[in-house]
Write a protein that holds these residues in place. Structure first.
Motif, short mmCIF file in Angstrom:
data_model
loop_
_atom_site.label_atom_id
_atom_site.label_comp_id
_atom_site.label_asym_id
_atom_site.label_seq_id
_atom_site.Cartn_x
_atom_site.Cartn_y
_atom_site.Cartn_z
N ALA A 13 57.88 -22.43 -8.07
CA ALA A 13 56.66 -22.56 -7.26
C ALA A 13 56.92 -22.11 -5.83
CB ALA A 13 56.19 -24.02 -7.25
N GLN A 14 55.85 -21.59 -5.20
CA GLN A 14 55.85 -21.34 -3.76
C GLN A 14 55.13 -22.52 -3.12
OE1 GLN A 14 54.37 -17.33 -2.70
NE2 GLN A 14 54.29 -16.96 -4.92
N VAL A 15 55.76 -23.14 -2.14
CA VAL A 15 55.17 -24.30 -1.47
C VAL A 15 55.13 -24.00 0.03
CG1 VAL A 15 55.27 -26.79 -1.11
CG2 VAL A 15 56.18 -25.81 -3.23
N TYR A 16 53.96 -24.14 0.64
CA TYR A 16 53.87 -23.84 2.06
C TYR A 16 52.66 -24.56 2.67
CZ TYR A 16 50.68 -20.34 0.04
OH TYR A 16 49.70 -19.72 -0.68
N GLY A 17 52.74 -24.80 3.97
CA GLY A 17 51.60 -25.35 4.69
C GLY A 17 50.54 -24.27 4.84
N ARG A 18 49.29 -24.68 4.84
CA ARG A 18 48.22 -23.69 4.97
C ARG A 18 47.43 -23.92 6.26
NH1 ARG A 18 43.11 -25.33 3.27
NH2 ARG A 18 42.99 -27.40 2.33
N PRO A 19 46.94 -22.85 6.87
CA PRO A 19 46.21 -22.99 8.15
C PRO A 19 44.88 -23.70 7.95
CG PRO A 19 46.00 -20.75 7.32
CD PRO A 19 46.99 -21.44 6.42
N LYS A 20 44.44 -24.41 8.98
CA LYS A 20 43.16 -25.08 8.95
C LYS A 20 42.12 -24.24 9.67
CE LYS A 20 42.16 -28.01 7.29
NZ LYS A 20 41.69 -28.03 5.88
N HIS A 21 40.92 -24.21 9.10
CA HIS A 21 39.83 -23.43 9.68
C HIS A 21 38.89 -24.37 10.41
CE1 HIS A 21 41.21 -19.94 7.43
NE2 HIS A 21 41.39 -20.76 6.42
N ILE A 22 38.58 -24.00 11.63
CA ILE A 22 37.84 -24.91 12.50
C ILE A 22 36.46 -25.21 11.94
CG2 ILE A 22 36.78 -25.08 14.79
CD1 ILE A 22 39.25 -23.77 15.93
N TYR A 23 35.79 -24.20 11.38
CA TYR A 23 34.45 -24.46 10.85
C TYR A 23 34.50 -25.43 9.67
CZ TYR A 23 29.93 -23.86 8.65
OH TYR A 23 28.70 -24.09 8.09
N SER A 24 35.52 -25.32 8.82
CA SER A 24 35.62 -26.22 7.67
C SER A 24 35.85 -27.66 8.13
CB SER A 24 36.74 -25.78 6.72
OG SER A 24 38.01 -25.99 7.31
N ILE A 25 36.62 -27.82 9.23
CA ILE A 25 36.83 -29.16 9.79
C ILE A 25 35.51 -29.72 10.31
CG2 ILE A 25 37.93 -30.42 11.68
CD1 ILE A 25 40.31 -28.52 11.38
N TYR A 26 34.78 -28.89 11.05
CA TYR A 26 33.48 -29.32 11.60
C TYR A 26 32.51 -29.67 10.47
CZ TYR A 26 28.74 -28.70 13.38
OH TYR A 26 27.41 -28.87 13.66
N LYS A 27 32.49 -28.84 9.42
CA LYS A 27 31.57 -29.08 8.31
C LYS A 27 31.88 -30.41 7.63
CE LYS A 27 29.73 -26.58 4.29
NZ LYS A 27 29.91 -25.37 3.44
N LYS A 28 33.17 -30.69 7.42
CA LYS A 28 33.54 -31.95 6.76
C LYS A 28 33.24 -33.14 7.67
CE LYS A 28 36.68 -31.85 3.78
NZ LYS A 28 37.92 -31.71 2.98
N MET A 29 33.46 -32.99 8.96
CA MET A 29 33.12 -34.07 9.90
C MET A 29 31.62 -34.36 9.88
SD MET A 29 35.57 -32.97 13.11
CE MET A 29 34.84 -34.12 14.27
#
Length: 718
Positions: A237-253
């Motif tokens: 497996a490849q395991v890595y952290g993934r970047p967060k997208h600001i709009y997706s954070i705002y949408k979930k909030m």
């Protein structure tokens, strides 16, 4: 924070070859790009060169093929009229020339984003749909171009940024999502969000940046722990952290009414494995190693999303009890999620093994829409249906034989009947869901099995067109019902419309005489035409009556004495309740007398006068509603008002002479004119800045221009 490309974090060389060397491209792609570069001006403007290479960079990240990269590089030059299509065909081949033409047809999608109903010509939409179906790479290239445009307006005026961002949020980002191209979708959403809600964007970005170092250190440790456990279990497996997208954070909030610190997926990682069974094996190891949140678990592998997206999502409590979101998927699922339809060319070139990228599934809606448009008469209905297909959430239902149909969220059995065929809808008398009779107002859900009941001599009911009754939801069904009634006898429609209008006028205590200004406003010549349109379902009665009720000042009234004329400033503007103040006509929408207008108090430039339907005005008023002020046109208008008119016509001898004659006969002053020709299509496009006295003069001019032989389109811009 949002991942940014490396080339945006460093000073880039201006030379074409040096810029190209930054991209790890195959020899075939490099050769194609060098050939394309040879067809462009030897000393292009730096902005155009940068734009062309940025488009190549975006599509190279999507692993698109050599033809797509060459077309993307040529696009800015071609749209500016600096590249000859015949040379492209002879030097690079017909396929690139056709793809370039397809990208040009995609310009119509921008008009869908900001123009109102009825302003988009059906022929343009049909040509665009055909280009999209024939080669969907044209859509992907257009999406890359929009990203470049968003980056370029970063330092432009607020109005320009807002217009670009609204078009992106309304059309381009949803289209990227519909085609499954996550890699473009996120950037389109983040950039448009940054321009539309700058304060919220900065706030979230700062909250991400404040704890970035701690979060990165934590995730490095978590990635190492997960990798060790998977390796010990024999899972590659490849395991890595993934970047967060600001709009997706705002949408979930917004959706969950959370504060930033309440979000579960600020710390996020991805596990990419070889086989589907490895997904569930990895999930088992993760869940046995760390406690998970059951309510945050989603298995999109077993039940893919409607755009084909597949992945397992879970949230676990990692070290120190901190929540971590984990996505688990195969390499093939990962490529499909990031690249969508663009993954098709990777599979064609053998870059990835497996069953394929689900390409046909992702564009099947386009093929169906192209088939349906052959039945449509009104271009605005086709424009609405295309927007609904792109923007609206969909539900997936089944026929008793197991055939799948996707419809807009909120669709009813009647919508479904008309999606099957016009005659099925016209003859529909009932519907069953899972064998049980349901009303026409029943809202279909994904997974419903629906059967339509018909009778040979049945026909549509006018009640189906009443929006308050909820019988239909889709513009597709509405347009087909409209078309059916329009084919009926005019006398019957006249009688039916008269009965409907008589009843409504009695309720509102109005006479037919009082409707005359409104009849002209809706482009009818006489009251009979209005009644026929109402009886045929061609005009929505609510819309007409709302105008009558909302605009009482436009209806004739008995008055005693002579009314006092309203006097305005040099622009013919009266600030209601104040009198004459300094004003200026907004450049974004260029209102003229007759347009419905509203004012905005600027800092240092007086009152900016906008059309009430102006997108830029709507946005700035969201930010500063207290600056809105009522304005109106003076009764004594002597000024001339600048507007921009676009004419598209068949290129022929005498065309300019005929256009000039119309302008002269209408006594129109031309401030500037730009003409572009497309030799392959034999089309000439005029963009003229002219002066008119009011809205009626403008409409009269456009009507005369439409009557010129070979003119396809004559319309007001903005």
């Amino acid at each position: 924070m949002v991942a940014t490309r490396q080339s945006h974090q460093q000073q880039l060389p201006a030379d074409f070859s040096a810029r190209l060397s930054l991209l790890a491209l195959s020899d075939e792609k490099l050769t194609r790009l060098q050939q394309a570069h040879g067809l462009c001006p030897t000393e292009p403007a730096p902005e155009m060169l940068n734009n062309a290479i940025e488009m190549v960079e975006i599509l190279a990240d999507l692993n698109l093929d050599a033809e797509s990269l060459a077309t993307a590089y040529l696009t800015p030059y071609y749209l500016a009229g600096l590249v000859d299509i015949d040379k492209v065909k002879s030097e690079l081949g017909e396929s690139i020339a056709l793809l370039l033409n397809g990208v040009e047809q995609m310009a119509t999608i921008s008009t869908l984003a900001h123009q109102g109903k009825g302003n988009v010509q059906i022929d343009n939409i049909r040509r665009m749909l055909l280009a999209m179906v024939e080669d969907v790479r044209a859509v992907v290239i257009k999406l890359a171009e929009q990203i470049c445009h968003l980056r370029a307006v970063k330092n432009a005026d607020e109005d320009e940024r807002v217009i670009a961002a609204k078009a992106t949020a309304n059309i381009f980002a949803p289209l990227a999502n519909r085609l499954g191209i996550g890699q473009l979708k996120w950037e389109l959403e983040d950039l448009s969000f940054r321009y539309l809600h700058p304060e919220m964007y900065k706030k979230i970005a700062k909250q991400l940046a404040d704890k970035r170092l701690d979060r990165e250190a934590y995730m490095e440790n978590m990635v190492s722990l997960v990798s060790d456990k998977l390796s010990a279990a024999g899972i590659n497996a490849q395991v890595y952290g993934r970047p967060k997208h600001i709009y997706s954070i705002y949408k979930k909030m917004s959706q969950k009414n959370y504060e930033f610190d309440q979000l579960f997926d600020i710390r996020a990682m991805r596990i990419v494995v070889d086989e589907i069974q490895d997904c569930y094996a990895a999930l088992g190891i993760v869940h046995t190693s760390w406690r998970h949140l059951p309510k945050e678990f989603d298995d999109y592998v077993a039940t893919p999303k409607q755009n084909g997206y597949q992945s397992i999502h879970t949230v676990v409590f990692g070290p120190e009890g901190k929540t971590v979101e984990i996505q688990i998927r195969t390499e093939e699922m990962h490529q499909d999620a990031e690249l969508g339809v663009a993954a098709h060319w990777m599979y064609k070139e053998g870059a990835l093994p497996g069953r394929g990228s689900g390409y046909e599934q992702k564009i099947s809606w386009l093929r169906k829409l192209l088939q349906w448009q052959e039945e449509v008469v009104d271009g605005s209905d086709l424009a609405d249906e295309l927007k609904n297909q792109v923007v609206e959430d969909r539900v997936y239902v089944f026929t008793p034989k197991g055939d799948i149909f996707d419809l807009p969220l909120g669709a009813t059995p009647l919508d479904f009947a008309y999606y099957i065929h016009s005659n099925v809808g016209h003859r529909c008398v009932g519907a069953k869901v899972f064998g049980k009779i349901v009303p026409f107002t029943y809202k279909l859900s994904t997974g419903d099995q629906i059967e339509i009941l018909t009778q040979k001599n049945a026909s549509p009911s006018r009640d189906w067109l009443n929006p308050s009754l909820g019988y239909i939801h889709s513009s597709r069904a509405r347009s087909k019902i409209h078309h059916w009634f329009k084919q009926q006898d005019r006398d019957k429609n006249l009688q039916a419309g008269k009965e409907i209008l008589d009843a409504q006028l009695a309720k509102l205590d109005l006479t037919y005489k009082q409707l005359e200004p409104a009849i002209e406003r809706f482009n009818f010549k006489e009251i009979d035409d209005l009644m026929v349109a109402i009886g045929a379902g061609d005009i929505r009665l609510n819309q007409f009556l709302n105008f009558v009720q909302d605009k009482p000042e436009e209806l004739p009234k008995l008055k005693i004495g002579t009314p006092r004329k309203k006097r305005g400033d040099k622009n013919g503007i009266v600030v209601d309740g104040v009198g004459s103040l300094m004003s200026h006509v907004a450049k974004c929408c260029q209102p003229v007398p007759g347009d419905e207008i509203v004012g905005y108090i600027t800092q240092g430039r007086g009152i900016a006068v906008h059309r009430t339907d102006c997108d830029a005005f709507a946005h700035i008023c969201e930010l500063h509603p207290e600056r809105e002020i009522a304005v109106s046109w003076s009764d004594e208008i002597q000024s001339a008002y600048a507007i921009t008119v676009r004419i598209e016509a068949h290129d022929r001898q005498g065309l300019i002479r005929d256009i000039s004659s119309v302008l002269a006969n209408e006594k129109v002053n031309v401030l500037s004119m730009n003409v572009q020709t497309n030799d392959e299509r034999a089309v000439a496009i005029f963009e003229m800045k002219i002066e008119v006295s009011d809205l009626s003069a403008m409409n009269r001019l456009l009507t005369k221009l439409h009557q010129i032989e070979g003119v396809f389109e004559a319309k007001r811009q903005h």
